[in-house]
Motif scaffolding. Structure first.
Motif, PDB file in Angstrom:
ATOM      1  N   CYS A 157      -3.584  35.672 -60.149  1.00 48.51           N
ATOM      2  CA  CYS A 157      -4.784  36.447 -59.829  1.00 48.51           C
ATOM      3  C   CYS A 157      -4.621  37.885 -60.321  1.00 48.51           C
ATOM      4  CB  CYS A 157      -5.002  36.415 -58.314  1.00 48.51           C
ATOM      5  SG  CYS A 157      -6.462  37.300 -57.731  1.00 48.51           S
ATOM      6  N   VAL A 158      -5.719  38.454 -60.810  1.00 46.79           N
ATOM      7  CA  VAL A 158      -5.729  39.828 -61.313  1.00 46.79           C
ATOM      8  C   VAL A 158      -6.851  40.598 -60.628  1.00 46.79           C
ATOM      9  CG1 VAL A 158      -6.118  41.297 -63.324  1.00 46.79           C
ATOM     10  CG2 VAL A 158      -4.791  39.185 -63.563  1.00 46.79           C
ATOM     11  N   CYS A 159      -6.511  41.716 -60.001  1.00 48.25           N
ATOM     12  CA  CYS A 159      -7.506  42.550 -59.325  1.00 48.25           C
ATOM     13  C   CYS A 159      -7.558  43.913 -60.005  1.00 48.25           C
ATOM     14  CB  CYS A 159      -7.154  42.726 -57.851  1.00 48.25           C
ATOM     15  SG  CYS A 159      -7.056  41.176 -56.929  1.00 48.25           S
ATOM     16  N   LEU A 160      -8.711  44.262 -60.518  1.00 45.47           N
ATOM     17  CA  LEU A 160      -8.901  45.539 -61.203  1.00 45.47           C
ATOM     18  C   LEU A 160      -9.622  46.494 -60.258  1.00 45.47           C
ATOM     19  CD1 LEU A 160     -10.073  44.077 -64.636  1.00 45.47           C
ATOM     20  CD2 LEU A 160      -7.756  44.803 -63.995  1.00 45.47           C
ATOM     21  N   GLY A 161      -8.866  47.325 -59.574  1.00 41.20           N
ATOM     22  CA  GLY A 161      -9.441  48.211 -58.572  1.00 41.20           C
ATOM     23  C   GLY A 161      -9.736  47.442 -57.297  1.00 41.20           C
ATOM     24  N   TYR A 162      -8.701  47.157 -56.506  1.00 40.03           N
ATOM     25  CA  TYR A 162      -8.899  46.368 -55.288  1.00 40.03           C
ATOM     26  C   TYR A 162      -9.517  47.245 -54.194  1.00 40.03           C
ATOM     27  CZ  TYR A 162      -8.157  43.057 -51.533  1.00 40.03           C
ATOM     28  OH  TYR A 162      -8.364  42.188 -50.493  1.00 40.03           O
ATOM     29  N   PRO A 163     -10.571  46.761 -53.526  1.00 41.34           N
ATOM     30  CA  PRO A 163     -11.191  47.537 -52.441  1.00 41.34           C
ATOM     31  C   PRO A 163     -10.431  47.337 -51.129  1.00 41.34           C
ATOM     32  CG  PRO A 163     -12.435  45.525 -52.794  1.00 41.34           C
ATOM     33  CD  PRO A 163     -11.320  45.523 -53.825  1.00 41.34           C
ATOM     34  N   PHE A 164      -9.354  48.065 -50.969  1.00 42.14           N
ATOM     35  CA  PHE A 164      -8.514  47.899 -49.783  1.00 42.14           C
ATOM     36  C   PHE A 164      -9.249  48.240 -48.487  1.00 42.14           C
ATOM     37  CE2 PHE A 164      -5.247  48.213 -53.067  1.00 42.14           C
ATOM     38  CZ  PHE A 164      -4.350  47.234 -52.666  1.00 42.14           C
ATOM     39  N   HIS A 165     -10.263  49.078 -48.587  1.00 38.13           N
ATOM     40  CA  HIS A 165     -11.091  49.410 -47.428  1.00 38.13           C
ATOM     41  C   HIS A 165     -12.426  49.936 -47.938  1.00 38.13           C
ATOM     42  CE1 HIS A 165     -10.379  53.688 -48.211  1.00 38.13           C
ATOM     43  NE2 HIS A 165      -9.082  53.435 -48.255  1.00 38.13           N
ATOM     44  N   PRO A 166     -13.469  49.953 -47.090  1.00 39.92           N
ATOM     45  CA  PRO A 166     -14.753  50.514 -47.519  1.00 39.92           C
ATOM     46  C   PRO A 166     -14.615  52.018 -47.768  1.00 39.92           C
ATOM     47  CG  PRO A 166     -14.993  49.172 -45.533  1.00 39.92           C
ATOM     48  CD  PRO A 166     -13.520  49.395 -45.731  1.00 39.92           C
ATOM     49  N   PRO A 167     -15.549  52.597 -48.520  1.00 44.20           N
ATOM     50  CA  PRO A 167     -15.494  54.046 -48.768  1.00 44.20           C
ATOM     51  C   PRO A 167     -15.492  54.841 -47.465  1.00 44.20           C
ATOM     52  CG  PRO A 167     -17.101  52.995 -50.199  1.00 44.20           C
ATOM     53  CD  PRO A 167     -16.671  51.954 -49.220  1.00 44.20           C
ATOM     54  N   ALA A 168     -14.579  55.792 -47.371  1.00 39.64           N
ATOM     55  CA  ALA A 168     -14.477  56.707 -46.228  1.00 39.64           C
ATOM     56  C   ALA A 168     -14.144  56.006 -44.914  1.00 39.64           C
ATOM     57  CB  ALA A 168     -15.762  57.524 -46.071  1.00 39.64           C
ATOM     58  N   LYS A 169     -13.646  54.762 -44.985  1.00 42.87           N
ATOM     59  CA  LYS A 169     -13.267  54.036 -43.769  1.00 42.87           C
ATOM     60  C   LYS A 169     -11.882  53.411 -43.945  1.00 42.87           C
ATOM     61  CE  LYS A 169     -18.028  52.987 -42.405  1.00 42.87           C
ATOM     62  NZ  LYS A 169     -19.013  51.904 -42.095  1.00 42.87           N
ATOM     63  N   PRO A 170     -10.863  54.234 -44.113  1.00 46.68           N
ATOM     64  CA  PRO A 170      -9.521  53.699 -44.374  1.00 46.68           C
ATOM     65  C   PRO A 170      -8.956  52.868 -43.235  1.00 46.68           C
ATOM     66  CG  PRO A 170      -9.432  56.048 -43.901  1.00 46.68           C
ATOM     67  CD  PRO A 170     -10.882  55.704 -44.062  1.00 46.68           C
ATOM     68  N   GLU A 171      -9.538  53.009 -42.040  1.00 50.07           N
ATOM     69  CA  GLU A 171      -9.043  52.231 -40.901  1.00 50.07           C
ATOM     70  C   GLU A 171      -9.500  50.774 -40.957  1.00 50.07           C
ATOM     71  OE1 GLU A 171     -13.135  53.605 -39.828  1.00 50.07           O
ATOM     72  OE2 GLU A 171     -11.390  54.496 -40.830  1.00 50.07           O
ATOM     73  N   LYS A 172     -10.523  50.480 -41.752  1.00 50.91           N
ATOM     74  CA  LYS A 172     -11.053  49.115 -41.846  1.00 50.91           C
ATOM     75  C   LYS A 172     -10.462  48.420 -43.070  1.00 50.91           C
ATOM     76  CE  LYS A 172     -15.334  49.946 -39.324  1.00 50.91           C
ATOM     77  NZ  LYS A 172     -16.807  49.756 -39.286  1.00 50.91           N
ATOM     78  N   THR A 173      -9.202  48.071 -42.968  1.00 55.37           N
ATOM     79  CA  THR A 173      -8.508  47.512 -44.123  1.00 55.37           C
ATOM     80  C   THR A 173      -8.912  46.066 -44.400  1.00 55.37           C
ATOM     81  OG1 THR A 173      -6.650  46.886 -42.716  1.00 55.37           O
ATOM     82  CG2 THR A 173      -6.517  49.015 -43.842  1.00 55.37           C
ATOM     83  N   ARG A 174      -8.826  45.705 -45.690  1.00 53.00           N
ATOM     84  CA  ARG A 174      -9.116  44.340 -46.144  1.00 53.00           C
ATOM     85  C   ARG A 174      -7.836  43.749 -46.725  1.00 53.00           C
ATOM     86  NH1 ARG A 174     -14.152  46.910 -49.428  1.00 53.00           N
ATOM     87  NH2 ARG A 174     -15.818  46.640 -47.890  1.00 53.00           N
ATOM     88  N   THR A 175      -6.807  43.752 -45.918  1.00 55.57           N
ATOM     89  CA  THR A 175      -5.481  43.389 -46.429  1.00 55.57           C
ATOM     90  C   THR A 175      -4.833  42.217 -45.707  1.00 55.57           C
ATOM     91  OG1 THR A 175      -4.453  45.004 -44.933  1.00 55.57           O
ATOM     92  CG2 THR A 175      -5.030  45.774 -47.143  1.00 55.57           C
ATOM     93  N   GLU A 176      -5.467  41.677 -44.680  1.00 55.70           N
ATOM     94  CA  GLU A 176      -4.796  40.664 -43.862  1.00 55.70           C
ATOM     95  C   GLU A 176      -4.291  39.489 -44.695  1.00 55.70           C
ATOM     96  OE1 GLU A 176      -5.527  37.922 -39.866  1.00 55.70           O
ATOM     97  OE2 GLU A 176      -7.076  39.327 -40.535  1.00 55.70           O
ATOM     98  N   HIS A 177      -5.139  38.963 -45.584  1.00 53.17           N
ATOM     99  CA  HIS A 177      -4.720  37.799 -46.376  1.00 53.17           C
ATOM    100  C   HIS A 177      -3.684  38.167 -47.431  1.00 53.17           C
ATOM    101  CE1 HIS A 177      -7.599  39.568 -49.165  1.00 53.17           C
ATOM    102  NE2 HIS A 177      -7.138  38.774 -50.116  1.00 53.17           N
TER     103      HIS A 177
END
Length: 211
Positions: free
Chosen positions: A117-137
């Motif tokens: 898998c290749v991710c070009l600019g992964y959205p680890f969290h929404p803009p200005a919301k670093p506490e809402k991470t998208r990293t669990e998987h």
């Protein structure tokens, strides 16, 4: 499998590809945006075939529909599954994408018959919301994965990402001063084109290492 969808595939393929990358767009721009066009051309120059497609909401925009927000995640993931099936005749297949497209690819990479898998600019969290991470998987991801990320990406800066617990299957390529589109500030002395070339080199090296 859910409702059968039809996808118009955009092939950018060299004469003798060493692998194929199925590449999905981000949330706001289509499969033939400038970013996607440039990346496809650079990868083809490195003997990697690129196959692009659009999620249902973007297909509807293209064919005269009103501007719609992205489909819900189950629809996006089902689209990915069907595109992989549609491309099952290709050899050495990798999946990935820009931002949202890459994130969706990473969510199904372990269940698909793909090399990585290749991710070009992964959205680890929404803009200005670093506490809402998208990293669990990403903690348990087993598929070999490359994330190419600008160091000042508003959806995941280097100092933030380095604190995350990510799978050892994930490699990171950092683009100095790059934003979410890999564009650096003028004062950095770097250019977006340089970063796009570096990204393509990193993807080619990653793919070469997995075949």
């Amino acid at each position: 499998m859910g409702t059968l969808m039809t996808f118009e595939l955009l092939h950018t393929v060299p004469e003798a590809p060493v692998a194929h990358l199925l590449l999905a767009h981000g949330a706001g721009a289509p499969m033939d945006s400038e970013f996607m066009d440039v990346m496809a051309r650079l990868l083809v120059e490195r003997n990697i075939g690129v196959v692009r497609f659009e999620f249902p909401y973007m297909q509807q925009r293209r064919h005269g529909g009103s501007k719609r927000p992205p489909d819900r995640q189950p629809v996006l993931l089902e689209a990915w599954r069907q595109v992989v099936e549609q491309c099952s005749h290709l050899d050495n297949v990798f999946i990935g994408g820009k931002s949202m497209g890459g994130r969706m690819a990473s969510l199904i990479a372990d269940e698909m018959p793909v090399k990585g898998c290749v991710c070009l600019g992964y959205p680890f969290h929404p803009p200005a919301k670093p506490e809402k991470t998208r990293t669990e998987h990403l903690r348990a991801l087993a598929a070999p994965t490359l994330i190419v990320q600008g160091t000042r990406d508003a959806l995941g800066k280097r100092e933030e990402v380095e604190q995350y617990d990510l799978s050892r299957a994930i490699g990171l390529c950092w683009l100095e001063d790059g934003d979410h589109d890999f564009k650096p500030r003028v004062r950095s002395g770097l250019t977006q084109q340089q970063h796009l070339i570096s990204a393509a080199d990193a993807v080619a090296d990653f793919i070469s290492g997995q075949r």
